[in-house]
Every structure is written in C-alpha cells, then in structure tokens.
Design a protein around this motif. Structure first.
Motif, PDB file in Angstrom:
ATOM      1  N   ARG A 168      14.122   5.752  -3.314  1.00  0.00           N
ATOM      2  CA  ARG A 168      13.247   5.131  -3.534  1.00  0.00           C
ATOM      3  C   ARG A 168      12.536   4.108  -2.753  1.00  0.00           C
ATOM      4  NH1 ARG A 168      12.377   0.330  -6.430  1.00  0.00           N
ATOM      5  NH2 ARG A 168      14.864   0.086  -6.543  1.00  0.00           N
ATOM      6  N   ALA A 169      11.212   3.945  -2.449  1.00  0.00           N
ATOM      7  CA  ALA A 169      10.746   3.084  -1.577  1.00  0.00           C
ATOM      8  C   ALA A 169      10.765   1.548  -2.121  1.00  0.00           C
ATOM      9  CB  ALA A 169       9.166   3.308  -1.585  1.00  0.00           C
ATOM     10  N   THR A 184      10.245  -2.211  -3.393  1.00  0.00           N
ATOM     11  CA  THR A 184       9.137  -2.861  -4.195  1.00  0.00           C
ATOM     12  C   THR A 184       9.112  -4.220  -3.847  1.00  0.00           C
ATOM     13  OG1 THR A 184      10.310  -3.020  -6.319  1.00  0.00           O
ATOM     14  CG2 THR A 184       9.420  -0.737  -6.036  1.00  0.00           C
ATOM     15  N   TYR A 208       9.783  -3.258   3.394  1.00  0.00           N
ATOM     16  CA  TYR A 208       8.813  -3.447   2.570  1.00  0.00           C
ATOM     17  C   TYR A 208       7.601  -3.939   3.268  1.00  0.00           C
ATOM     18  CZ  TYR A 208       5.856  -5.080  -1.127  1.00  0.00           C
ATOM     19  OH  TYR A 208       4.532  -5.208  -1.881  1.00  0.00           O
ATOM     20  N   SER A 215       0.871  -3.174   0.603  1.00  0.00           N
ATOM     21  CA  SER A 215      -0.351  -2.004   0.675  1.00  0.00           C
ATOM     22  C   SER A 215      -1.639  -2.853   0.947  1.00  0.00           C
ATOM     23  CB  SER A 215      -0.357  -1.205  -0.497  1.00  0.00           C
ATOM     24  OG  SER A 215      -0.734  -2.026  -1.568  1.00  0.00           O
TER      25      SER A 215
END
Length: 333
Positions: A4-5, A7, A49, A52
């Motif tokens: 999982r990326a 967060t 991380y 975005s």
C-alpha cells in the motif's frame, strides 16, 4: 499483492503529530516550528511519501497553473508571446493553459468567469474587453495585460510601441515621396488600433502626408482583399496595414488586380511575423519583440503571485523598429 502506498496519516503517526500538523509541515512549513517540520519531512522521506499536486493545491490555495488568453491563436503575432510566456513560467515552476477567444468579447468574459478559480493568475494578450470590464476583472483575479493599459487598470502591463512603429512606417513612406497613405486598420475593439490612428493623425501634418483611415478590418489574410480595394479607390500610393496577415492579403489582391508593388503602390505591415520575408515582394514591416513581451508579462505575474513577497511590477514598454524590404519604394510620378 503490491504494498500500500504511504498516506499522510502514516507520516503523522511516524512523526508523532496530528494529521493536520503533518499537512502543514509538508505544504506550509512556515506554519509549524522547525523541529516539528524537520521530523515530519524525515518521516515522509523514510516512508517514500510525497504530496500530490491536487493535495498541495487544496492546502495552499495554489494550482501552479496560469492561463494565457489570446484573441486568435492562428495569428503568428501570438506565437512569440506564447514562447516567451511559457519559458518564463516553466522557470518559475508553473504550467500554462492557452485559451483562444476567437476575437469574441463574450468568449473572453466567459473564460475569465470559468477559469478564475482554476488558475492562479492570467495573462491577457490584446484583450478585447472594454475598459470598465477589464478594470473590474483586474480586481478579481491576478492579471497581467499585454498591449492594453489605461488609468484605473489595477494590474501590471506590457505594451509594445506599435503606434511609434506605425509612425516609423509613415515617415519611411514620406521619405519616398508618398503624400497620400491609407491606413488599413484592425478590429474596432483593438486598443492598439485606436492608439495607432491617433499617432498617425498627429504625425501626418508634420510629414506633409494625408492619411486616409480605412476599416475596421479583421486582422486576417482574408480581409486583405477588401482593404486593398478600398486603398486603391482612395487614390493612396502607400498602404500601412494593421498587421502582417492583413498586409499579406493586400499584396495578393493587388497582384491579382495587376497593381505593381512597389511601382504603383507601396505596402508596409506590422509585427514582422514568420513569412514576412518570404512573400513576394518581401514585406517592409515594423518588427515587434513578441517573445520578450511574453517573458516580461510572465515575470510580472510571477512577482504578483510570489507567496512570500508579492509585488506589483512597474509597467513595461517595448520599442519597435522598421525593417525595410521590397514592398516599399518611391512614389509613382
């Protein structure tokens, strides 16, 4: 299954802070103390991380995007402006969207309404809006104008001295013995056209030349036929065209009518766009620093958008110069 990326919550937990604090540390580091910011950044690096673009825009209110609005993207006049604007915005970390309003005031208004919340600022090249509307928009969104300025306009501007260039063209024709010159003008909504008409009217008595005002014409090659016919009917031996595209059409029409250029009529354009030296006869024209104008406009907008020290730059005016080629010659005897 792929991992999982990471967060933002993972970063917050790793650094021992609230999610809101982690968000501020990554997007507005000046809003948290240095030790906390360093801890959050280290956690983000360890986890792999990254913020975005959408998240950064949401938290900072910035999109990293600027709109460049032009009245006609097919007009080579705007090619240099696009290049200069794009290069400087790229250096500043911005991208730009290009909008063609197709010489429509309504389309320009619609663009401003639609994009004002989607971009950080706008560059309006040769805006066709009336003074009142443009002044109102300059108070709503960060704007820089190219070839548009007036008292009460609350935004930086870059202007190109095409009125002075038109006078250079008139002086050139007067030196060749022309005493009756037609000015084939641009669109009724063109601010630059109005300034040129005034400059020519002021210079003509000094030069002993009668200037016949024609138009308005669309700044396109297709409008050149009507402009050429009107100029010939006026008895003018010289023609100053609003832009090179119109001059190209004038040359074509004069050739089809058997009017020799420059033996019978001389033609002078404006802008020195690509192709001005390739038409036959090659076009005498006023060269404008278009790429430099775009660069300056982007520079002014970046200064206004500076997140730390926003500032309003001083207006910029760029000079022009006449390029003499084969389409101008002595007045017929």
């Amino acid at each position: 299954m792929p991992e999982r990326a990471p967060t933002l919550r993972d970063v917050a937990e790793r650094s021992g802070v609230a999610v809101s604090t982690a968000s501020r540390a990554l997007t507005r580091p000046g809003r948290v103390n240095q030790a906390t910011a360093d801890r959050v950044l280290a956690a983000a690096r360890d986890l792999g991380y990254s913020v975005s673009p959408a998240g950064r825009a949401l938290s900072s209110g910035r999109t990293g995007t600027v709109a460049l609005v032009v009245p006609d993207i097919t007009n080579p006049f705007f090619f240099g402006i696009v290049r200069g604007t794009q290069a400087r915005l790229r250096e500043g970390g911005y991208v730009h969207v290009l909008v063609d309003t197709e010489e429509s005031v309504e389309a320009e208004e619609r663009t401003l309404r639609t994009l004002r919340r989607s971009v950080d600022g706008m560059i309006l090249a040769a805006s066709r809006l009336d003074d009142e509307s443009l002044a109102a928009w300059s108070r709503e969104v960060p704007i820089v104008t190219i070839n548009r300025s007036f008292p009460g306009l609350d935004c930086p501007s870059v202007t190109i001295d095409t009125p002075g260039g038109a006078v250079q063209g008139l002086e050139h024709l007067a030196s060749l013995g022309h005493t009756r010159v037609a000015y084939a003008g641009g669109p009724r909504t063109s601010w630059s056209d109005g300034r040129r008409r005034s400059a020519l009217a002021e210079a003509s008595p000094r030069l002993g030349v009668e200037v016949v005002g024609l138009g308005p014409y669309a700044p396109q090659r297709e409008a050149g036929a009507a402009a050429a016919d009107a100029a010939v009917a006026s008895g003018a031996t010289g023609i100053l065209a609003f832009n090179d595209l119109l001059a190209f059409g004038i040359l074509e029409r004069l050739a089809s009518r058997g009017v020799d250029v420059p033996g019978d009529v001389s033609v002078v354009g404006c802008d020195d766009v690509f192709g001005a030296d390739l038409v036959r006869p090659s076009l005498t024209t006023v060269a404008a620093p278009l790429e430099k104008a775009g660069h300056h406009a982007a520079e002014l907008l970046l200064a206004a958008l500076d997140p730390v020290h926003p500032r309003a730059g001083a207006p910029v005016e760029l000079g022009t110069h006449l390029v003499v080629r084969d389409s101008s010659g002595p007045a017929p005897r």
